[in-house]
Design an enzyme around this catalytic site. Structure first.
Site, PDB file in Angstrom:
ATOM      1  N   GLY A  76      -6.455  -9.219  -4.091  1.00  7.62           N
ATOM      2  CA  GLY A  76      -7.086  -9.713  -2.752  1.00  7.62           C
ATOM      3  C   GLY A  76      -7.753  -8.433  -2.422  1.00  7.62           C
ATOM      4  O   GLY A  76      -8.728  -8.437  -2.825  1.00  7.62           O
ATOM      5  N   GLY A 122      -2.273  -9.853   3.580  1.00  3.46           N
ATOM      6  CA  GLY A 122      -2.001 -10.654   2.327  1.00  3.46           C
ATOM      7  C   GLY A 122      -0.643 -10.697   2.164  1.00  3.46           C
ATOM      8  O   GLY A 122       0.327 -11.025   3.072  1.00  3.46           O
ATOM      9  N   ASN A 154       1.002  -1.230   0.023  1.00  3.24           N
ATOM     10  CA  ASN A 154      -0.130  -0.145   0.073  1.00  3.24           C
ATOM     11  C   ASN A 154       0.901   1.242  -0.186  1.00  3.24           C
ATOM     12  O   ASN A 154       2.053   0.866   0.339  1.00  3.24           O
ATOM     13  CB  ASN A 154      -0.833  -0.059   1.152  1.00  3.24           C
ATOM     14  CG  ASN A 154      -0.280  -0.042   2.571  1.00  3.24           C
ATOM     15  OD1 ASN A 154       0.521   0.787   2.773  1.00  3.24           O
ATOM     16  ND2 ASN A 154      -0.530  -1.116   3.244  1.00  3.24           N
ATOM     17  N   ASP A 201       1.770  -8.600   1.265  1.00  3.46           N
ATOM     18  CA  ASP A 201       2.579  -7.816   1.959  1.00  3.46           C
ATOM     19  C   ASP A 201       3.007  -8.177   3.378  1.00  3.46           C
ATOM     20  O   ASP A 201       4.147  -8.090   3.619  1.00  3.46           O
ATOM     21  CB  ASP A 201       1.709  -6.507   1.997  1.00  3.46           C
ATOM     22  CG  ASP A 201       2.782  -5.255   2.233  1.00  3.46           C
ATOM     23  OD1 ASP A 201       3.979  -5.164   2.409  1.00  3.46           O
ATOM     24  OD2 ASP A 201       1.896  -4.078   2.488  1.00  3.46           O
TER      25      ASP A 201
HETATM   26  N1  AR6 Z   1       2.392 -15.550  -2.025  1.00  2.00           N
HETATM   27  C1  AR6 Z   1       1.630 -15.222  -3.152  1.00  2.00           C
HETATM   28  N2  AR6 Z   1       0.561 -14.529  -3.487  1.00  2.00           N
HETATM   29  C2  AR6 Z   1      -0.308 -14.352  -2.273  1.00  2.00           C
HETATM   30  C3  AR6 Z   1       0.345 -14.419  -0.643  1.00  2.00           C
HETATM   31  C4  AR6 Z   1       1.726 -15.063  -0.952  1.00  2.00           C
HETATM   32  N3  AR6 Z   1       2.302 -15.422   0.191  1.00  2.00           N
HETATM   33  N4  AR6 Z   1      -0.269 -14.091   0.068  1.00  2.00           N
HETATM   34  C5  AR6 Z   1      -1.458 -13.646  -0.803  1.00  2.00           C
HETATM   35  N5  AR6 Z   1      -1.296 -13.606  -2.061  1.00  2.00           N
HETATM   36  P1  AR6 Z   1      -3.295  -8.846  -1.487  1.00  2.00           P
HETATM   37  P2  AR6 Z   1      -3.859  -6.437  -3.012  1.00  2.00           P
HETATM   38  C6  AR6 Z   1      -2.144 -13.293  -3.246  1.00  2.00           C
HETATM   39  O1  AR6 Z   1      -4.341  -8.789  -0.659  1.00  2.00           O
HETATM   40  O2  AR6 Z   1      -5.033  -6.836  -3.335  1.00  2.00           O
HETATM   41  C7  AR6 Z   1      -2.095  -5.518   1.788  1.00  2.00           C
HETATM   42  O3  AR6 Z   1      -2.656  -5.468   3.130  1.00  2.00           O
HETATM   43  C8  AR6 Z   1      -3.770 -13.148  -3.019  1.00  2.00           C
HETATM   44  O4  AR6 Z   1      -4.355 -14.328  -2.905  1.00  2.00           O
HETATM   45  O5  AR6 Z   1      -1.988  -9.282  -1.090  1.00  2.00           O
HETATM   46  O6  AR6 Z   1      -3.021  -5.748  -3.949  1.00  2.00           O
HETATM   47  C9  AR6 Z   1      -1.304  -4.148   1.509  1.00  2.00           C
HETATM   48  O7  AR6 Z   1      -0.887  -3.657   2.406  1.00  2.00           O
HETATM   49  C10 AR6 Z   1      -4.117 -12.262  -4.125  1.00  2.00           C
HETATM   50  O8  AR6 Z   1      -4.401 -12.974  -5.193  1.00  2.00           O
HETATM   51  O9  AR6 Z   1      -2.970  -7.658  -2.327  1.00  2.00           O
HETATM   52  C11 AR6 Z   1      -2.333  -3.353   0.872  1.00  2.00           C
HETATM   53  O10 AR6 Z   1      -2.998  -2.633   1.850  1.00  2.00           O
HETATM   54  C12 AR6 Z   1      -2.860 -11.392  -4.246  1.00  2.00           C
HETATM   55  O11 AR6 Z   1      -1.643 -12.046  -3.877  1.00  2.00           O
HETATM   56  C13 AR6 Z   1      -3.424  -4.298   0.326  1.00  2.00           C
HETATM   57  O12 AR6 Z   1      -3.130  -5.680   0.845  1.00  2.00           O
HETATM   58  C14 AR6 Z   1      -3.033  -9.824  -4.041  1.00  2.00           C
HETATM   59  O13 AR6 Z   1      -3.726  -9.855  -2.734  1.00  2.00           O
HETATM   60  C15 AR6 Z   1      -3.007  -4.635  -1.234  1.00  2.00           C
HETATM   61  O14 AR6 Z   1      -4.065  -5.514  -1.904  1.00  2.00           O
END
Ligand code: AR6
Length: 172
Positions: free
Chosen positions: A120, A33, A25, A35
């Site tokens: 996500g 997630g 973010n 991050d």
């Molecule tokens: N390895 C690979 N992919 C993953 C993993 C992992 N360990 N964990 C989750 N995913 P998101 P966004 C996938 O929510 O939508 C955070 O709080 C997940 O299934 O991580 O860009 C940040 O600080 C999904 O398909 O990221 C921001 O505030 C993808 O990664 C916000 O979330 C992205 O999900 C960013 O949201």
């Protein structure tokens, strides 16, 4: 040799690549997630370096070391929040991939792994996001000479994996 693109179902933090991309973010100070997983696995030094970066705009990217991760670098990019599709989401998402790849080029990175940025918490529909991701990477690799040998699209779950695999398959 053209750069290969591969879809992979895995936890991105386990990969031994030159660079992992983090779906961060704009504070760059961690979150949930992918991050959260990257910060947990990298250890507190990552957060300390991120504090020095003073945040990052949506669609831009910044690079840090990877500390305890098996990767060498983390490229932090900030995807758009999905707001229905008429708020520049596709252009901003494409920019995340472009700006990450520009950094990869500058740092002579040979292997890079992208998560499904914005798919996500940020709510971007996966079928649309995967098209943007794959097409943007493909166009970048055709337009610029890089040291990149492989680009991984890393999917955490089967559903996302299947979407990417279908789209990549339809292009080859
Ligand atoms: N390895 C690979 N992919 C993953 C993993 C992992 N360990 N964990 C989750 N995913 P998101 P966004 C996938 O929510 O939508 C955070 O709080 C997940 O299934 O991580 O860009 C940040 O600080 C999904 O398909 O990221 C921001 O505030 C993808 O990664 C916000 O979330 C992205 O999900 C960013 O949201």
């Amino acid at each position: 040799m053209p750069t290969a693109m591969e879809v992979f179902q895995s936890d991105i933090t386990t990969l031994q690549v030159d660079a992992l991309v983090n779906a961060a973010n704009s504070s760059l100070l961690g979150g949930g997630g992918v991050d959260g997983a990257i910060h947990r696995a990298a250890g507190p030094q990552l957060l300390a370096e991120c504090r020095l970066l003073k945040g990052c705009e949506v669609g831009k990217a910044k690079i840090t070391q990877a500390y305890q991760l098996p990767a060498k670098f983390v490229i932090h990019t900030v995807g758009p929040v999905w707001r229905g599709g008429n708020h520049q989401e596709a252009a901003l998402l494409a920019s995340c991939y472009q700006e990450s790849l520009k950094l990869a080029r500058r740092y002579r990175i040979k292997s890079i792994a992208f998560p499904a940025i914005s798919c996500g918490v940020y709510g971007y529909p996966i079928d649309q996001a995967a098209v943007v991701a794959i097409q943007t990477v493909q166009l970048f690799l055709r337009s610029w000479e890089t040291k990149l040998e492989i680009v991984y699209f890393v999917c955490f779950d089967k559903l996302v994996f299947n979407v990417y695999r279908k789209i990549l398959g339809s292009l080859t």
